[in-house]
Design a protein around this motif. Structure first.
Motif, PDB file in Angstrom:
ATOM      1  N   GLN A 139       1.455  37.712  10.198  1.00  0.00           N
ATOM      2  CA  GLN A 139       0.648  37.641   8.977  1.00  0.00           C
ATOM      3  C   GLN A 139       1.418  38.152   7.760  1.00  0.00           C
ATOM      4  N   LYS A 147      -5.969  36.379   6.092  1.00  0.00           N
ATOM      5  CA  LYS A 147      -6.452  37.389   7.041  1.00  0.00           C
ATOM      6  C   LYS A 147      -5.835  38.751   6.720  1.00  0.00           C
ATOM      7  N   GLU A 163      -1.539  25.206   7.247  1.00  0.00           N
ATOM      8  CA  GLU A 163      -2.858  25.840   7.387  1.00  0.00           C
ATOM      9  C   GLU A 163      -2.754  27.172   8.112  1.00  0.00           C
ATOM     10  N   LYS A 164      -1.837  27.261   9.077  1.00  0.00           N
ATOM     11  CA  LYS A 164      -1.663  28.497   9.829  1.00  0.00           C
ATOM     12  C   LYS A 164      -1.149  29.611   8.928  1.00  0.00           C
ATOM     13  N   ALA A 205     -11.496  32.178   5.080  1.00  0.00           N
ATOM     14  CA  ALA A 205     -10.117  31.951   4.653  1.00  0.00           C
ATOM     15  C   ALA A 205      -9.873  30.474   4.363  1.00  0.00           C
ATOM     16  N   ARG A 206     -10.404  29.622   5.210  1.00  0.00           N
ATOM     17  CA  ARG A 206     -10.197  28.181   4.999  1.00  0.00           C
ATOM     18  C   ARG A 206     -10.894  27.708   3.719  1.00  0.00           C
ATOM     19  N   GLY A 222     -11.345  33.524   9.681  1.00  0.00           N
ATOM     20  CA  GLY A 222     -10.857  32.161   9.496  1.00  0.00           C
ATOM     21  C   GLY A 222     -11.725  31.253   8.646  1.00  0.00           C
ATOM     22  N   THR A 223     -13.033  31.251   8.864  1.00  0.00           N
ATOM     23  CA  THR A 223     -13.913  30.332   8.133  1.00  0.00           C
ATOM     24  C   THR A 223     -13.843  30.577   6.631  1.00  0.00           C
ATOM     25  N   THR A 282      -3.558  24.794   1.000  1.00  0.00           N
ATOM     26  CA  THR A 282      -3.140  24.009   2.154  1.00  0.00           C
ATOM     27  C   THR A 282      -2.377  22.755   1.770  1.00  0.00           C
ATOM     28  N   ASP A 342      -3.931  30.732   6.635  1.00  0.00           N
ATOM     29  CA  ASP A 342      -4.929  31.493   7.392  1.00  0.00           C
ATOM     30  C   ASP A 342      -4.427  32.912   7.659  1.00  0.00           C
ATOM     31  N   ASP A 343      -3.165  33.034   8.076  1.00  0.00           N
ATOM     32  CA  ASP A 343      -2.587  34.347   8.355  1.00  0.00           C
ATOM     33  C   ASP A 343      -2.514  35.206   7.095  1.00  0.00           C
TER      34      ASP A 343
END
Length: 247
Positions: free
Chosen positions: A130, A52, A44-45, A29-30, A26-27, A39, A48-49
């Motif tokens: 994902q 990942k 954001e979800k 990825a953001r 996550g970190t 974003t 993130d998916d």
């Protein structure tokens, strides 16, 4: 490396590296999402998916390459199976495997007298979510490349490598063990075993069919195409029943 050691390495990878390292992507990825302004256009979800999944695809490819180099199967599977006719048949195989998986799942739902909608909803989490996020966030080309990279890693690990190291056990045992491992890893990253039911049924079909085909015709590319078609179809957004479309 012995067959038992290779099987153990695969299990440890998915149980530890894949689940925890990739799961905590996550970190990074953001940061990537912010740098690419993703974003601003997507949730954001979803971002993130999607990132990942890209990390998971890369991790699987690294594992596949390392194992291939260590156990030493020939490069024959890479250079065969590129004919247009064979690739077209591979795409049809992916569609057929998806259809057979759906029939098996529907049969189980019917026997248990459960709600198909409830089962379908429970199967949309974890890594399945994902894959769907990649389709929403990335361009069609990038989404397809990500899916192909992901399934290529799986095909190398569970067909090329495992069937190679297990060949001394006999064809039936080799396909059975490789398929059992493939089915088992589908539960990794899923929120529950019930949510993993659909992926595990699909993995049983794909693992058995692809394993038998690979032993008969050791070509990697057609299996990657079939697997990608299967996965793209399985994770495509479903059309609401109110539209009258067939699911």
């Amino acid at each position: 490396m012995s067959a038992v050691v290779v099987c153990a390495v695969v299990m440890v990878f998915y149980a530890v590296v894949y689940r925890h390292v990739v799961g905590r992507f996550g970190t990074l990825a953001r940061r990537v999402a912010q740098a690419a302004s993703l974003t601003e256009r997507h949730s954001e979800k979803d971002v993130d998916d999607a990132l990942k999944l890209a990390g998971a695809a890369l991790a699987q490819l690294v594992l596949a390459v390392v194992l291939w180099l260590l156990v030493g199967p020939s490069t024959g599977p890479l250079v065969s199976g590129w004919s247009p006719a064979l690739l077209a048949l591979a795409a049809l195989l992916g569609i057929g495997s998806l259809g057979l998986s759906a029939v098996l799942v529907r049969a189980v739902v019917g026997v248990t007298r459960g709600s198909a909608e409830t089962w379908l909803a429970s199967g949309g989490g974890g890594w399945v979510r994902q894959f769907r996020a990649v389709g929403r966030v990335a361009s069609p080309g990038v989404a397809v490349v990500t899916v192909v990279a992901y399934v290529a890693g799986e095909e190398v690990v569970f067909r090329v490598v495992l069937l190679h190291v297990l060949e001394g056990w006999g064809p039936a045992a080799a396909v059975t063990v490789a398929t059992a491992l493939f089915v088992g890893v589908q539960a990794v990253g899923m929120p529950s075993l019930s949510a993993a039911f659909f992926p595990m049924v699909g993995a049983a079909v794909v693992g058995a069919v692809h394993g038998l085909l690979y032993l008969a015709v050791p070509a990697l590319v057609p299996l990657v195409v079939a697997h990608a078609v299967f996965l793209l179809g399985a994770t495509a957004p479903r059309v609401p029943a109110s539209t009258g479309a067939v699911r």
